[in-house]
Design a protein around this motif. Structure first.
Motif, PDB file in Angstrom:
ATOM      1  N   PRO A  97      57.607  -1.634  29.608  1.00 51.04           N
ATOM      2  CA  PRO A  97      57.632  -2.061  31.017  1.00 51.04           C
ATOM      3  C   PRO A  97      58.235  -3.452  31.218  1.00 51.04           C
ATOM      4  O   PRO A  97      58.950  -3.698  32.200  1.00 51.04           O
ATOM      5  N   THR A  98      57.956  -4.350  30.290  1.00 53.88           N
ATOM      6  CA  THR A  98      58.503  -5.713  30.380  1.00 53.88           C
ATOM      7  C   THR A  98      60.024  -5.691  30.254  1.00 53.88           C
ATOM      8  O   THR A  98      60.754  -6.293  31.054  1.00 53.88           O
ATOM      9  N   VAL A  99      60.519  -4.980  29.234  1.00 52.86           N
ATOM     10  CA  VAL A  99      61.961  -4.956  28.977  1.00 52.86           C
ATOM     11  C   VAL A  99      62.708  -4.230  30.095  1.00 52.86           C
ATOM     12  O   VAL A  99      63.751  -4.714  30.573  1.00 52.86           O
ATOM     13  N   THR A 100      62.204  -3.097  30.519  1.00 50.75           N
ATOM     14  CA  THR A 100      62.918  -2.326  31.548  1.00 50.75           C
ATOM     15  C   THR A 100      62.945  -3.049  32.891  1.00 50.75           C
ATOM     16  O   THR A 100      63.951  -3.003  33.607  1.00 50.75           O
ATOM     17  N   ALA A 101      61.859  -3.740  33.204  1.00 47.13           N
ATOM     18  CA  ALA A 101      61.836  -4.500  34.462  1.00 47.13           C
ATOM     19  C   ALA A 101      62.851  -5.626  34.438  1.00 47.13           C
ATOM     20  O   ALA A 101      63.574  -5.865  35.426  1.00 47.13           O
ATOM     21  N   MET A 102      62.945  -6.309  33.319  1.00 53.92           N
ATOM     22  CA  MET A 102      63.884  -7.433  33.209  1.00 53.92           C
ATOM     23  C   MET A 102      65.333  -6.927  33.194  1.00 53.92           C
ATOM     24  O   MET A 102      66.222  -7.518  33.820  1.00 53.92           O
ATOM     25  N   ALA A 103      65.588  -5.836  32.456  1.00 51.92           N
ATOM     26  CA  ALA A 103      66.942  -5.287  32.394  1.00 51.92           C
ATOM     27  C   ALA A 103      67.406  -4.807  33.774  1.00 51.92           C
ATOM     28  O   ALA A 103      68.554  -5.040  34.178  1.00 51.92           O
ATOM     29  N   ALA A 104      66.496  -4.137  34.491  1.00 55.22           N
ATOM     30  CA  ALA A 104      66.844  -3.656  35.831  1.00 55.22           C
ATOM     31  C   ALA A 104      67.151  -4.816  36.757  1.00 55.22           C
ATOM     32  O   ALA A 104      68.094  -4.765  37.559  1.00 55.22           O
ATOM     33  N   ALA A 105      66.374  -5.895  36.647  1.00 53.63           N
ATOM     34  CA  ALA A 105      66.580  -7.063  37.507  1.00 53.63           C
ATOM     35  C   ALA A 105      67.914  -7.742  37.234  1.00 53.63           C
ATOM     36  O   ALA A 105      68.512  -8.347  38.128  1.00 53.63           O
ATOM     37  N   GLU A 106      68.398  -7.652  36.003  1.00 55.76           N
ATOM     38  CA  GLU A 106      69.700  -8.237  35.660  1.00 55.76           C
ATOM     39  C   GLU A 106      70.843  -7.257  35.895  1.00 55.76           C
ATOM     40  O   GLU A 106      72.010  -7.596  35.675  1.00 55.76           O
ATOM     41  N   GLY A 107      70.505  -6.044  36.308  1.00 55.48           N
ATOM     42  CA  GLY A 107      71.545  -5.061  36.601  1.00 55.48           C
ATOM     43  C   GLY A 107      72.161  -4.449  35.360  1.00 55.48           C
ATOM     44  O   GLY A 107      73.306  -3.976  35.391  1.00 55.48           O
ATOM     45  N   LEU A 108      71.433  -4.441  34.249  1.00 57.63           N
ATOM     46  CA  LEU A 108      71.962  -3.916  32.989  1.00 57.63           C
ATOM     47  C   LEU A 108      71.249  -2.599  32.672  1.00 57.63           C
ATOM     48  O   LEU A 108      70.287  -2.545  31.901  1.00 57.63           O
ATOM     49  N   GLU A 109      71.747  -1.542  33.265  1.00 59.04           N
ATOM     50  CA  GLU A 109      71.088  -0.241  33.191  1.00 59.04           C
ATOM     51  C   GLU A 109      71.078   0.328  31.772  1.00 59.04           C
ATOM     52  O   GLU A 109      70.131   0.992  31.365  1.00 59.04           O
ATOM     53  N   ALA A 110      72.159   0.071  31.013  1.00 61.42           N
ATOM     54  CA  ALA A 110      72.213   0.600  29.644  1.00 61.42           C
ATOM     55  C   ALA A 110      71.146  -0.045  28.764  1.00 61.42           C
ATOM     56  O   ALA A 110      70.611   0.594  27.850  1.00 61.42           O
ATOM     57  N   HIS A 111      70.852  -1.310  29.007  1.00 58.69           N
ATOM     58  CA  HIS A 111      69.772  -1.970  28.273  1.00 58.69           C
ATOM     59  C   HIS A 111      68.449  -1.243  28.543  1.00 58.69           C
ATOM     60  O   HIS A 111      67.657  -0.997  27.629  1.00 58.69           O
ATOM     61  N   LYS A 112      68.216  -0.943  29.810  1.00 55.35           N
ATOM     62  CA  LYS A 112      66.990  -0.241  30.197  1.00 55.35           C
ATOM     63  C   LYS A 112      66.946   1.143  29.542  1.00 55.35           C
ATOM     64  O   LYS A 112      65.917   1.569  28.995  1.00 55.35           O
ATOM     65  N   LYS A 113      68.089   1.854  29.550  1.00 53.55           N
ATOM     66  CA  LYS A 113      68.159   3.207  29.025  1.00 53.55           C
ATOM     67  C   LYS A 113      67.882   3.236  27.518  1.00 53.55           C
ATOM     68  O   LYS A 113      67.273   4.187  27.001  1.00 53.55           O
ATOM     69  N   ALA A 114      68.334   2.180  26.800  1.00 53.31           N
ATOM     70  CA  ALA A 114      68.122   2.130  25.356  1.00 53.31           C
ATOM     71  C   ALA A 114      66.639   2.130  25.017  1.00 53.31           C
ATOM     72  O   ALA A 114      66.250   2.532  23.912  1.00 53.31           O
ATOM     73  N   VAL A 115      65.814   1.661  25.923  1.00 50.39           N
ATOM     74  CA  VAL A 115      64.373   1.687  25.724  1.00 50.39           C
ATOM     75  C   VAL A 115      63.793   3.025  26.194  1.00 50.39           C
ATOM     76  O   VAL A 115      63.085   3.717  25.447  1.00 50.39           O
ATOM     77  N   THR A 116      64.118   3.452  27.410  1.00 49.35           N
ATOM     78  CA  THR A 116      63.481   4.641  27.988  1.00 49.35           C
ATOM     79  C   THR A 116      63.851   5.917  27.254  1.00 49.35           C
ATOM     80  O   THR A 116      63.054   6.855  27.179  1.00 49.35           O
ATOM     81  N   ILE A 117      65.068   5.970  26.659  1.00 51.19           N
ATOM     82  CA  ILE A 117      65.486   7.178  25.945  1.00 51.19           C
ATOM     83  C   ILE A 117      64.614   7.437  24.722  1.00 51.19           C
ATOM     84  O   ILE A 117      64.502   8.569  24.244  1.00 51.19           O
ATOM     85  N   ARG A 118      64.023   6.382  24.196  1.00 47.06           N
ATOM     86  CA  ARG A 118      63.171   6.508  23.004  1.00 47.06           C
ATOM     87  C   ARG A 118      61.752   6.944  23.342  1.00 47.06           C
ATOM     88  O   ARG A 118      60.968   7.261  22.445  1.00 47.06           O
ATOM     89  N   LEU A 119      61.411   6.911  24.606  1.00 47.53           N
ATOM     90  CA  LEU A 119      60.028   7.205  24.998  1.00 47.53           C
ATOM     91  C   LEU A 119      59.927   8.640  25.506  1.00 47.53           C
ATOM     92  O   LEU A 119      59.522   8.893  26.600  1.00 47.53           O
TER      93      LEU A 119
END
Length: 423
Positions: free
Chosen positions: A401-423
């Motif tokens: 949740p920490t990483v995805t929230a920060m990545a989304a706020a910076e507009g870096l969707e692939a960063h967010k996806k690299a985390v969520t795809i593993r879950l």
């Protein structure tokens, strides 16, 4: 040496100014040499060695036979001294090793850091009027402790095309892998770019004149790391009524004899001590073989009288000396207030010469005010610090949740996806 009494603080900057050189002209000259080295390699190194050092070499690398012959020429007394100094330096630098500590920043998230020796390092050892074999100990020993895989050394040859025997002995003692008879800008260029004979290194260490210093700074801009932007050597002595004038004069002269561009500074709360030191300088100067060099350096040097110890401390912190000697009462208390210095020597019986050679601390230090932001060479200078992390599936879930929230706020969707795809 010029005496300055009770200067106002708004004049300190001007008083503490180092000797100025024409950097634009210097850079142009040095860059010209570097460009030829980059293009012509060994051919250019031979050419510039003939031009600048006045010697025509048949080969650049020192042979095993030359090393053996050189070592035999070193007096036993000097060998014992070098071994003792090497031992002290090794003991001090061995203690700078740091173990690996794994830190669990949160459940399932483990991080750690590891020191890894720089694979290839180059050591520059000045020759000329003072072959600094002591610098080999200061550089090669921590390189060896750090585990550097390739340590090469460059030093300018004499008119016969040889290196000083003490340089060869110190290099052999400390595990230097290859030695080259190359000095000046051509040595820095050869180590930075690589030639057929001289290997390219990742980081260059060692002091030198203004040309060598400039060359190091220029190759750094092209991707070769350097130890620090060190220039002409300097010492500052902070002294009060408890200081010994003859000791202080000797310390000032020990630095002044390095060369005409060296600078020495005396800061004192006692006008009589300054007068006594200046008298002692004249007496001791006459006994020095290098008195002409030292006398020239003293012309650019100052003795400053200040009102009290607080002003003295403020002044030396403003100067940020390479070497700072505290010849004063309560020296340890004063030392606690020193924030800018390369290396500090406490009390009347800690001459800077001891640090230069054998106490154990490193004498490759920041000059020209760089002590405000740079440290001297240490074991850390020869290693990289690599960080590691390992997450469990549960750890990733917890931190997601920490990483995805920060990545989304910076507009870096692939960063967010690299985390969520593993879950």
């Amino acid at each position: 040496m010029k005496k300055i009494e009770l200067p106002e603080k708004n004049t300190w900057k001007q008083i503490l100014q180092r000797p100025v050189i024409d950097t634009a002209t210097l850079e142009q000259q040095v860059r010209g040499v570097l460009n030829v080295i980059k293009q012509d390699g060994d051919t250019a190194v031979f050419q510039f060695t003939r031009q600048f050092d006045g010697v025509q070499l048949s080969s650049l690398e020192v042979t095993e036979e030359e090393i053996a012959i050189g070592i035999q020429k070193v007096p036993d007394e000097l060998k014992r001294a070098i071994k003792q100094a090497a031992n002290n330096i090794r003991v001090f630098h061995e203690k700078q090793r740091s173990g690996i500590e794994v830190v669990e920043t949160m459940a399932g998230v483990r991080c750690w850091r590891k020191s890894v020796g720089i694979d290839k390092v180059g050591l520059y050892i000045p020759g000329g009027t003072a072959p600094l074999f002591s610098t080999i100990l200061m550089l090669a020993i921590p390189a060896q402790i750090a585990g550097c895989k390739e340590v090469i050394l460059c030093s300018p040859p004499d008119k016969e095309g040889n290196l000083n025997p003490a340089i060869l002995y110190a290099a052999s003692l400390t595990g230097v892998h290859r030695i080259f008879k190359v000095g000046g800008v051509q040595a820095i260029g050869a180590m930075a770019y690589g030639t057929v004979t001289i290997p390219k290194v990742y980081k260059i260490f060692g002091p030198g004149n203004q040309y060598v210093t400039c060359a190091k700074q220029l190759v750094q801009q092209e991707g070769t790391a350097i130890d620090m932007p060190a220039g002409p050597s300097e010492v500052c002595v902070l002294a009060d009524t408890t200081a010994n004038a003859s000791f202080v004069a000797a310390d000032l002269l020990s630095q002044a004899e390095h060369g005409t561009d060296s600078q020495v500074l005396l800061v004192s709360t006692d006008t009589q001590l300054i007068d006594d030191v200046m008298k002692e300088l004249k007496v001791q100067l006459n006994d020095l073989p290098r008195k002409d060099l030292a006398a020239k350096a003293l012309e650019n040097s100052k003795a400053v009288l200040v009102k009290n110890m607080d002003d003295a401390i403020a002044l030396v912190n403003e100067y940020a000396a390479e070497h700072l000697i505290l010849s004063c009462e309560n020296d340890e208390s004063v030392a606690e207030k020193i924030t800018n210095a390369g290396s500090v020597f406490l009390g009347n019986y800690s001459p800077e010469s001891v640090g230069d050679y054998a106490s154990g601390t490193n004498h490759t230090l920041p000059t020209n005010g760089f002590a405000r932001a740079y440290s001297g060479v240490s074991l850390d200078s020869f290693v990289k610090k690599i960080t590691y992390q390992r997450l469990t599936k549960e750890g990733l879930s917890a931190i997601a949740p920490t990483v995805t929230a920060m990545a989304a706020a910076e507009g870096l969707e692939a960063h967010k996806k690299a985390v969520t795809i593993r879950l």
